[in-house]
Design a protein around this motif. Structure first.
Motif, mmCIF file in Angstrom:
data_model
loop_
_atom_site.group_PDB
_atom_site.id
_atom_site.type_symbol
_atom_site.label_atom_id
_atom_site.label_comp_id
_atom_site.label_asym_id
_atom_site.label_seq_id
_atom_site.Cartn_x
_atom_site.Cartn_y
_atom_site.Cartn_z
ATOM 1 N N UNK A 5 3.446 109.468 50.989
ATOM 2 C CA UNK A 5 2.019 109.108 51.469
ATOM 3 C C UNK A 5 1.136 109.971 51.076
ATOM 4 N N UNK A 6 1.159 111.371 51.123
ATOM 5 C CA UNK A 6 0.150 112.435 50.888
ATOM 6 C C UNK A 6 -0.226 112.090 49.449
ATOM 7 N N UNK A 7 0.683 111.774 48.560
ATOM 8 C CA UNK A 7 0.420 111.557 47.320
ATOM 9 C C UNK A 7 -0.459 110.373 47.016
ATOM 10 N N UNK A 8 -0.042 109.276 47.818
ATOM 11 C CA UNK A 8 -1.188 108.093 47.719
ATOM 12 C C UNK A 8 -2.423 108.395 48.126
ATOM 13 N N UNK A 9 -2.530 109.011 49.189
ATOM 14 C CA UNK A 9 -3.984 109.486 49.500
ATOM 15 C C UNK A 9 -4.687 110.484 48.721
ATOM 16 N N UNK A 10 -3.991 111.349 48.030
ATOM 17 C CA UNK A 10 -4.516 112.034 46.580
ATOM 18 C C UNK A 10 -5.097 111.093 45.657
ATOM 19 N N UNK A 11 -4.326 109.909 45.381
ATOM 20 C CA UNK A 11 -4.791 109.303 44.138
ATOM 21 C C UNK A 11 -6.230 108.553 44.778
ATOM 22 N N UNK A 12 -6.076 107.899 45.937
ATOM 23 C CA UNK A 12 -7.360 107.275 46.484
ATOM 24 C C UNK A 12 -8.522 108.442 46.700
ATOM 25 N N UNK A 13 -8.247 109.468 47.026
ATOM 26 C CA UNK A 13 -9.301 110.636 46.921
ATOM 27 C C UNK A 13 -9.914 110.679 45.514
ATOM 28 N N UNK A 14 -9.031 110.844 44.675
ATOM 29 C CA UNK A 14 -9.588 110.976 43.465
ATOM 30 C C UNK A 14 -10.427 110.140 42.611
ATOM 31 N N UNK A 15 -9.916 108.914 43.146
ATOM 32 C CA UNK A 15 -10.941 107.631 42.809
ATOM 33 C C UNK A 15 -12.087 107.621 43.603
ATOM 34 N N UNK A 16 -12.236 108.066 44.936
ATOM 35 C CA UNK A 16 -13.338 108.155 45.532
ATOM 36 C C UNK A 16 -14.394 109.329 45.134
ATOM 37 N N UNK A 17 -13.752 110.402 44.349
ATOM 38 C CA UNK A 17 -14.688 111.536 43.945
ATOM 39 C C UNK A 17 -14.818 111.369 42.500
#
Length: 78
Positions: A1-13
């Motif tokens: 689940x944390x890896x999914x959040x990392x991907x979403x954060x990368x797109x956001x930034x």
């Protein structure tokens, strides 16, 4: 689940999609891309696409009928 959040954060930034730090054909890489691409669970964060919990939707629907019944005598006969 944390890896999914990392991907979403990368797109956001604004990081590029190929910035994924995980090795090719790994489970972590697929999860990271899932977060980056905006999976179905991620769309719930978009305010325009949120769906209320069924219990909350039921209460809201009941309140609307009760309000309409108070305003219109025709609706109160239903």
């Amino acid at each position: 689940m944390e890896v999914i959040k990392q991907g979403a954060r990368a797109r956001t930034f604004g990081r590029p999609r190929d910035a994924c730090p995980y090795p090719g054909d790994s489970r972590e890489r697929r999860a990271w891309y899932e977060g980056y691409d905006g999976a179905a669970w991620n769309s719930a964060w978009d305010l325009g696409t949120r769906v209320p919990h069924p219990a909350a939707a039921h209460r809201a629907g009941t309140a609307t009928v009760e309000t309409a019944a108070a305003v219109s005598p025709v609706v109160s006969r239903i």
